[in-house]
Every structure is written in C-alpha cells, then in structure tokens.
Design an enzyme around this catalytic site. Structure first.
Site, PDB file in Angstrom:
ATOM      1  N   GLY A  21      43.987 -58.250 -34.648  1.00  0.00           N
ATOM      2  CA  GLY A  21      45.174 -58.698 -33.908  1.00  0.00           C
ATOM      3  C   GLY A  21      46.167 -59.400 -34.822  1.00  0.00           C
ATOM      4  N   GLY A  22      46.194 -58.983 -36.094  1.00  0.00           N
ATOM      5  CA  GLY A  22      47.032 -59.673 -37.088  1.00  0.00           C
ATOM      6  C   GLY A  22      48.496 -59.259 -37.083  1.00  0.00           C
ATOM      7  N   GLY A  23      48.856 -58.309 -36.219  1.00  0.00           N
ATOM      8  CA  GLY A  23      50.230 -57.822 -36.231  1.00  0.00           C
ATOM      9  C   GLY A  23      51.208 -58.666 -35.448  1.00  0.00           C
ATOM     10  N   GLY A  25      51.897 -62.664 -33.055  1.00  0.00           N
ATOM     11  CA  GLY A  25      51.476 -63.985 -32.574  1.00  0.00           C
ATOM     12  C   GLY A  25      50.763 -64.843 -33.603  1.00  0.00           C
ATOM     13  N   LEU A  26      49.655 -65.428 -33.157  1.00  0.00           N
ATOM     14  CA  LEU A  26      48.929 -66.373 -34.010  1.00  0.00           C
ATOM     15  C   LEU A  26      48.258 -65.656 -35.183  1.00  0.00           C
ATOM     16  N   PHE A 104      45.233 -61.750 -18.905  1.00  0.00           N
ATOM     17  CA  PHE A 104      46.356 -61.907 -17.970  1.00  0.00           C
ATOM     18  C   PHE A 104      45.858 -62.746 -16.801  1.00  0.00           C
ATOM     19  N   TYR A 155      38.898 -73.329 -22.592  1.00  0.00           N
ATOM     20  CA  TYR A 155      38.141 -72.996 -21.365  1.00  0.00           C
ATOM     21  C   TYR A 155      36.884 -72.176 -21.674  1.00  0.00           C
ATOM     22  N   PRO A 196      42.282 -73.182 -29.685  1.00  0.00           N
ATOM     23  CA  PRO A 196      43.663 -73.679 -29.630  1.00  0.00           C
ATOM     24  C   PRO A 196      44.066 -74.046 -28.207  1.00  0.00           C
ATOM     25  N   ARG A 207      51.940 -62.755 -20.405  1.00  0.00           N
ATOM     26  CA  ARG A 207      50.830 -62.432 -19.503  1.00  0.00           C
ATOM     27  C   ARG A 207      50.284 -63.636 -18.745  1.00  0.00           C
TER      28      ARG A 207
HETATM   29  C1  HXC Z   1      45.515 -56.933 -12.417  1.00  0.00           C
HETATM   30  C2  HXC Z   1      45.579 -55.532 -14.254  1.00  0.00           C
HETATM   31  C3  HXC Z   1      46.696 -56.231 -14.778  1.00  0.00           C
HETATM   32  C4  HXC Z   1      47.218 -57.340 -14.006  1.00  0.00           C
HETATM   33  C5  HXC Z   1      46.185 -54.627 -16.162  1.00  0.00           C
HETATM   34  N1  HXC Z   1      45.307 -54.551 -15.144  1.00  0.00           N
HETATM   35  N2  HXC Z   1      47.040 -55.658 -15.972  1.00  0.00           N
HETATM   36  N3  HXC Z   1      45.002 -55.874 -13.096  1.00  0.00           N
HETATM   37  N4  HXC Z   1      46.584 -57.659 -12.844  1.00  0.00           N
HETATM   38  N5  HXC Z   1      48.249 -58.040 -14.435  1.00  0.00           N
HETATM   39  C6  HXC Z   1      44.231 -53.576 -14.983  1.00  0.00           C
HETATM   40  C7  HXC Z   1      44.730 -52.143 -14.994  1.00  0.00           C
HETATM   41  O1  HXC Z   1      45.223 -51.728 -13.698  1.00  0.00           O
HETATM   42  C8  HXC Z   1      43.441 -51.380 -15.373  1.00  0.00           C
HETATM   43  O2  HXC Z   1      42.544 -51.308 -14.300  1.00  0.00           O
HETATM   44  C9  HXC Z   1      42.804 -52.336 -16.367  1.00  0.00           C
HETATM   45  O3  HXC Z   1      43.345 -53.642 -16.103  1.00  0.00           O
HETATM   46  C10 HXC Z   1      43.111 -51.965 -17.818  1.00  0.00           C
HETATM   47  O4  HXC Z   1      44.526 -51.932 -17.969  1.00  0.00           O
HETATM   48  P1  HXC Z   1      45.219 -51.015 -19.068  1.00  0.00           P
HETATM   49  O5  HXC Z   1      46.668 -51.300 -19.036  1.00  0.00           O
HETATM   50  O6  HXC Z   1      44.776 -49.596 -18.916  1.00  0.00           O
HETATM   51  O7  HXC Z   1      44.490 -51.572 -20.400  1.00  0.00           O
HETATM   52  P2  HXC Z   1      44.936 -51.597 -21.888  1.00  0.00           P
HETATM   53  O8  HXC Z   1      46.037 -50.600 -22.159  1.00  0.00           O
HETATM   54  O9  HXC Z   1      43.696 -51.516 -22.678  1.00  0.00           O
HETATM   55  O10 HXC Z   1      45.622 -53.057 -22.065  1.00  0.00           O
HETATM   56  C11 HXC Z   1      44.852 -54.238 -22.045  1.00  0.00           C
HETATM   57  C12 HXC Z   1      45.590 -55.430 -21.392  1.00  0.00           C
HETATM   58  C13 HXC Z   1      47.012 -55.596 -21.979  1.00  0.00           C
HETATM   59  C14 HXC Z   1      44.716 -56.640 -21.586  1.00  0.00           C
HETATM   60  C15 HXC Z   1      45.730 -55.149 -19.885  1.00  0.00           C
HETATM   61  O11 HXC Z   1      47.660 -56.711 -21.395  1.00  0.00           O
HETATM   62  C16 HXC Z   1      46.966 -55.792 -23.478  1.00  0.00           C
HETATM   63  O12 HXC Z   1      47.027 -54.807 -24.221  1.00  0.00           O
HETATM   64  N6  HXC Z   1      46.828 -57.047 -23.965  1.00  0.00           N
HETATM   65  C17 HXC Z   1      46.699 -57.367 -25.398  1.00  0.00           C
HETATM   66  C18 HXC Z   1      47.401 -58.613 -25.798  1.00  0.00           C
HETATM   67  C19 HXC Z   1      47.102 -59.837 -24.950  1.00  0.00           C
HETATM   68  O13 HXC Z   1      46.585 -59.727 -23.819  1.00  0.00           O
HETATM   69  N7  HXC Z   1      47.480 -61.006 -25.497  1.00  0.00           N
HETATM   70  C20 HXC Z   1      47.303 -62.263 -24.803  1.00  0.00           C
HETATM   71  C21 HXC Z   1      46.170 -63.009 -25.353  1.00  0.00           C
HETATM   72  S1  HXC Z   1      46.387 -64.637 -24.796  1.00  0.00           S
HETATM   73  P3  HXC Z   1      42.399 -49.958 -13.373  1.00  0.00           P
HETATM   74  O14 HXC Z   1      41.277 -50.260 -12.452  1.00  0.00           O
HETATM   75  O15 HXC Z   1      43.726 -49.825 -12.663  1.00  0.00           O
HETATM   76  O16 HXC Z   1      42.119 -48.825 -14.316  1.00  0.00           O
HETATM   77  C22 HXC Z   1      44.977 -65.470 -24.699  1.00  0.00           C
HETATM   78  C23 HXC Z   1      45.289 -66.976 -24.625  1.00  0.00           C
HETATM   79  C24 HXC Z   1      44.388 -67.803 -23.825  1.00  0.00           C
HETATM   80  O17 HXC Z   1      43.927 -64.955 -24.728  1.00  0.00           O
HETATM   81  C25 HXC Z   1      44.771 -69.267 -23.681  1.00  0.00           C
HETATM   82  C26 HXC Z   1      46.226 -69.630 -23.583  1.00  0.00           C
HETATM   83  C27 HXC Z   1      46.528 -71.092 -23.448  1.00  0.00           C
HETATM   84  P1  NAP Z   2      48.892 -61.778 -29.068  1.00  0.00           P
HETATM   85  O1  NAP Z   2      50.064 -61.827 -29.997  1.00  0.00           O
HETATM   86  O2  NAP Z   2      49.007 -60.929 -27.842  1.00  0.00           O
HETATM   87  O3  NAP Z   2      47.644 -61.346 -29.927  1.00  0.00           O
HETATM   88  C1  NAP Z   2      46.617 -60.525 -29.485  1.00  0.00           C
HETATM   89  C2  NAP Z   2      46.411 -59.431 -30.520  1.00  0.00           C
HETATM   90  O4  NAP Z   2      45.233 -58.701 -30.193  1.00  0.00           O
HETATM   91  C3  NAP Z   2      47.556 -58.432 -30.587  1.00  0.00           C
HETATM   92  O5  NAP Z   2      48.034 -58.359 -31.908  1.00  0.00           O
HETATM   93  C4  NAP Z   2      46.934 -57.108 -30.155  1.00  0.00           C
HETATM   94  O6  NAP Z   2      47.492 -56.031 -30.910  1.00  0.00           O
HETATM   95  C5  NAP Z   2      45.471 -57.340 -30.487  1.00  0.00           C
HETATM   96  N1  NAP Z   2      44.578 -56.506 -29.670  1.00  0.00           N
HETATM   97  C6  NAP Z   2      44.529 -56.460 -28.311  1.00  0.00           C
HETATM   98  N2  NAP Z   2      43.609 -55.578 -27.925  1.00  0.00           N
HETATM   99  C7  NAP Z   2      43.064 -55.053 -29.051  1.00  0.00           C
HETATM  100  C8  NAP Z   2      42.051 -54.083 -29.312  1.00  0.00           C
HETATM  101  N3  NAP Z   2      41.424 -53.475 -28.317  1.00  0.00           N
HETATM  102  N4  NAP Z   2      41.737 -53.809 -30.608  1.00  0.00           N
HETATM  103  C9  NAP Z   2      42.372 -54.424 -31.606  1.00  0.00           C
HETATM  104  N5  NAP Z   2      43.329 -55.360 -31.435  1.00  0.00           N
HETATM  105  C10 NAP Z   2      43.668 -55.654 -30.173  1.00  0.00           C
HETATM  106  O7  NAP Z   2      48.506 -63.227 -28.545  1.00  0.00           O
HETATM  107  P2  NAP Z   2      48.185 -64.609 -29.322  1.00  0.00           P
HETATM  108  O8  NAP Z   2      48.666 -65.694 -28.444  1.00  0.00           O
HETATM  109  O9  NAP Z   2      48.661 -64.536 -30.721  1.00  0.00           O
HETATM  110  O10 NAP Z   2      46.594 -64.641 -29.290  1.00  0.00           O
HETATM  111  C11 NAP Z   2      45.809 -64.650 -30.479  1.00  0.00           C
HETATM  112  C12 NAP Z   2      44.470 -65.295 -30.219  1.00  0.00           C
HETATM  113  O11 NAP Z   2      44.635 -66.670 -29.901  1.00  0.00           O
HETATM  114  C13 NAP Z   2      43.672 -64.696 -29.071  1.00  0.00           C
HETATM  115  O12 NAP Z   2      42.287 -64.691 -29.397  1.00  0.00           O
HETATM  116  C14 NAP Z   2      43.909 -65.679 -27.942  1.00  0.00           C
HETATM  117  O13 NAP Z   2      42.887 -65.656 -26.971  1.00  0.00           O
HETATM  118  C15 NAP Z   2      43.912 -66.964 -28.724  1.00  0.00           C
HETATM  119  N6  NAP Z   2      44.541 -68.115 -28.052  1.00  0.00           N
HETATM  120  C16 NAP Z   2      45.896 -68.161 -27.952  1.00  0.00           C
HETATM  121  C17 NAP Z   2      46.467 -69.277 -27.370  1.00  0.00           C
HETATM  122  C18 NAP Z   2      47.969 -69.428 -27.280  1.00  0.00           C
HETATM  123  O14 NAP Z   2      48.428 -70.439 -26.760  1.00  0.00           O
HETATM  124  N7  NAP Z   2      48.749 -68.476 -27.768  1.00  0.00           N
HETATM  125  C19 NAP Z   2      45.652 -70.306 -26.878  1.00  0.00           C
HETATM  126  C20 NAP Z   2      44.272 -70.201 -26.983  1.00  0.00           C
HETATM  127  C21 NAP Z   2      43.723 -69.094 -27.597  1.00  0.00           C
HETATM  128  P3  NAP Z   2      47.683 -54.535 -30.327  1.00  0.00           P
HETATM  129  O15 NAP Z   2      48.319 -54.660 -28.999  1.00  0.00           O
HETATM  130  O16 NAP Z   2      48.511 -53.871 -31.386  1.00  0.00           O
HETATM  131  O17 NAP Z   2      46.301 -53.931 -30.269  1.00  0.00           O
END
Ligand code: HXC
Ligand code: NAP
Length: 292
Positions: A21-23, A25-26, A104, A155, A196, A207
């Site tokens: 996930g190096g492309g 955010g963090l 999300f 959490y 973090p 999200r």
């Molecule tokens: C309900 C949802 C949904 C939503 C997707 N789904 N979004 N359901 N509410 N908002 C469902 C879809 O309908 C599908 O189910 C299943 O989830 C998979 O969705 P896809 O879009 O096909 O998956 P995919 O393309 O693999 O994408 C994964 C993703 C997407 C997680 C949904 O958001 C993503 O690519 N995220 C990567 C980056 C990311 O999330 N970064 C944030 C990290 S922040 P069905 O049944 O319909 O097939 C973090 C911080 C924590 O972790 C702490 C912060 C303080």
């Molecule tokens: P982010 O930019 O969305 O980073 C998530 C990365 O994961 C993206 O670069 C995404 O790239 C990659 N990824 C998602 N699905 C993947 C898969 N199947 N295979 C390979 N790579 C995948 O969000 P971020 O906030 O920087 O989060 C980074 C980390 O910090 C996460 O572990 C998150 O839980 C943690 N964190 C963040 C916060 C915050 O406040 N931001 C707080 C606590 C913890 P692609 O979409 O190109 O695959």
C-alpha cells in the site's frame, strides 16, 4: 516542529524495504522518509499506474531508488511473485511493512458476507500472506536482522462499532505480531506494530468520514492534544522501528494518537467538560458531604 525529521542521514542505508500500500497515504509518506534515509524501497499494491507515478515522484524528490511492483496481497501466489521481483531487483530484502488495508464505515447488519470477507482478506489475510512468504524466504536464506512492521489501529484492542471487519482483522494482525515476535526471534526477525490515531489521508477519509461527516465529527476534537497527526510524525516512528536503533524492540505495539483512545477509555475523563470556576463549588460540596 511536527514535520521535523528525526533520524540521522543514511540511517537506513543498505536496507531494502517493501511497503505494501505504498502508493498512497501513510504508506507513501513512510516510503518518502525511508528513501531520504538511504533505503531502497519497493512499493506494492493493486494499481500499477498509481505505484509508478508515486515511485517516479519520490525518486525525483529524494534521489533514491523506488521500485513499483503490482500485487494484490489477498493472493499468496502474487505475494510470492512480488517478493521474487524485489529480490531480483535489489539482491535482498530486509524489511516488510504491512501497511495495505481496506475499510469503510457501515452498520454490520448491512454488510454482505463478501463485504466482511473483503476487509478481512486485505487486512488479515494480506498481512499473513506477506509475513509468511517473507518469513519463509528469510528463514530458508538464513538471513537475519530482518524486520516486520505492521500498521494496526487503536481499535485493535478496544474494538469499534461500525468498522467491525477492520477491527476484527486488525486484532488478528496484532495477535500475529506478538506471536511471531517470540516464535521467529530465533531467526533474527523482529516484529512490531504501530497503532496510529487520526492521520488524514484521502483513502481513509473518503471511506470513514464521507460528505458532511467530516465537519460533524472533527476527529481533532477527540484528541487530548487537540490535533490530528502529521504524516512525518508517523514516518519518524516507522523509520526508527525498522532501523537498527530499535534492535532490542520486539513484540511491541506503539500507539501514536495524541492520547485519543485513552480519552475515550478513562471513566472520569468526561469531567474535562467542567469549567474551572465550577471546581470551587464542587470541592465545597464534596467536603461538606464527607464532613471535612
Ligand atoms: C457496504 C460495501 C461498501 C460500503 C463495498 N462494499 N463498499 N458494502 N458499504 N460502503 C461491498 C461490495 O458491495 C462487495 O460486496 C464487497 O464489499 C467488496 O467490494 P468491492 O468494491 O468489490 O471490493 P474491492 O474492489 O476489492 O475494494 C475493496 C474496498 C475498497 C475495501 C471496498 O474501498 C478499497 O479498495 N479500499 C482500499 C483502500 C482503503 O480502504 N483505505 C482506507 C484504509 S483506512 P458484494 O456482496 O456486493 O459483492 C483504515 C484506517 C482505520 O484502515 C482507522 C482510522 C482512524
Ligand atoms: P490508503 O491511502 O487508502 O492506503 C491503503 C493502501 O492499501 C492503498 O495504497 C491501497 O492501494 C492498498 N491496498 C488496498 N487493498 C490492497 C490489496 N488487496 N493489495 C495490495 N494493496 C492494497 O489509506 P491510509 O490512511 O494511508 O492507510 C494506511 C494504513 O494505515 C492502513 O493499514 C490503515 O488501516 C492504517 N491506519 C490509518 C489511519 C489514518 O488515520 N489514516 C489510522 C489508523 C490506521 P491500491 O488501491 O492501489 O491497492
């Protein structure tokens, strides 16, 4: 001050690092600092174009070497192939940073089974896939002084409503961190985690705080220090943890959240809301009631 850089020049020279996930955010912020400190870094995720843009930008900015390797961490065969590509390009790899995640907000009863699985697969299975592939490789090569750093959340131990798949998966990653810190120490592999608090990124904020939630729930207000984190603060901690300066640090999870989770936990922390002038009256009442 919060954006000052902590480690001395060349602190990571000779170290080769993979950041999942190096492309964005963090992951991108940590990669930038690792490059500035002299490491070679491979960034990996699903979106090759994004990775190539980031690698090009960071190479230009830092003068370092940044390799873009596509890999969906949910698939073990892709992880093995990514590892081979990095080893071919760099000769060896020393550090794995499990940072990729999916998340999300949603009421859990609205989630399909596939939605729940998707988060578990990226966060827990993805971290497991990378850890297992890299660990087996290091053990087979008899390569020691290696490091796995996992990004979890606060959490991971408290749990959290509305992000249940993420909380479940991150708790698993934390358990894996502590378990392997003991089991694989004999192979010279260190395991640590960072939890973090809020560090604004587009990926997370889109999200977790869509639309007007951003104004409604100002996360800085939940933090005793009254601010969100600067990416460099996290990068400083990550660089330290993967460096030899942290050679005796193993099995630890370090929280960097300005005190956020403890503020939610302490039973009487809510008394922060009492204005200072009210304390005279409260003290008087308590003394009177207890006969003092
Ligand atoms: C309900 C949802 C949904 C939503 C997707 N789904 N979004 N359901 N509410 N908002 C469902 C879809 O309908 C599908 O189910 C299943 O989830 C998979 O969705 P896809 O879009 O096909 O998956 P995919 O393309 O693999 O994408 C994964 C993703 C997407 C997680 C949904 O958001 C993503 O690519 N995220 C990567 C980056 C990311 O999330 N970064 C944030 C990290 S922040 P069905 O049944 O319909 O097939 C973090 C911080 C924590 O972790 C702490 C912060 C303080
Ligand atoms: P982010 O930019 O969305 O980073 C998530 C990365 O994961 C993206 O670069 C995404 O790239 C990659 N990824 C998602 N699905 C993947 C898969 N199947 N295979 C390979 N790579 C995948 O969000 P971020 O906030 O920087 O989060 C980074 C980390 O910090 C996460 O572990 C998150 O839980 C943690 N964190 C963040 C916060 C915050 O406040 N931001 C707080 C606590 C913890 P692609 O979409 O190109 O695959």
């Amino acid at each position: 001050m919060y954006t000052d850089k902590m480690l001395r020049d060349d602190a990571l020279k000779g170290r080769n690092i993979v950041v999942t996930g190096g492309g964005s955010g963090l992951g991108k912020a940590m990669t930038r600092y690792f490059l500035e400190l002299g490491a070679k870094v491979a960034i990996t995720s699903r979106n090759l174009e994004k990775l190539q843009n980031t690698a090009g930008e960071l190479e230009q900015e830092t003068g370092g070497t940044c390799l873009a390797v596509p890999c969906d961490v949910r698939h073990y065969d892709q992880v093995e192939s990514m590892l081979q590509q990095v080893v071919s390009a760099f000769g060896k790899v020393d550090v794995l940073l499990n940072n990729a995640a999916g998340n999300f907000i949603a009421p859990t009863e609205r989630l399909s089974a596939n939605a729940f699985d998707t988060i578990i697969d990226i966060v827990l299975k993805g971290s497991k896939n990378c850890t297992l592939a890299f660990g087996k490789h290091w053990i087979a090569q008899k390569q020691d002084n290696t490091v796995v750093l996992n990004i979890v959340t606060t959490y991971s131990w408290t749990g959290s409503a509305y992000v249940v798949p993420s909380a479940t998966a991150k708790a698993g990653v934390l358990a894996m961190t502590r378990s392997l810190a003991v089991e694989w120490a004999k192979y010279g592999i260190r395991f640590n985690a960072i939890a973090p608090g809020p560090f604004p990124t587009k990926g997370a904020w889109d999200r977790l705080l869509p639309g007007e939630l951003r104004e409604k729930f100002d996360l800085a207000k939940k933090v005793p220090l009254q601010r969100v984190g600067e990416h460099q603060e996290l990068a400083n901690l990550a660089a330290y943890l993967v460096s030899d300066f942290a050679a005796y640090l193993n099995g630890e999870v370090i929280t960097i959240d300005g005190g956020e989770w403890l503020k939610g936990a302490g039973q009487f922390n809510i008394l922060e809301k009492i204005p200072p002038e009210m304390w005279d009256m409260l003290e008087e009442m308590i003394r009177k009631n207890s006969g003092k």
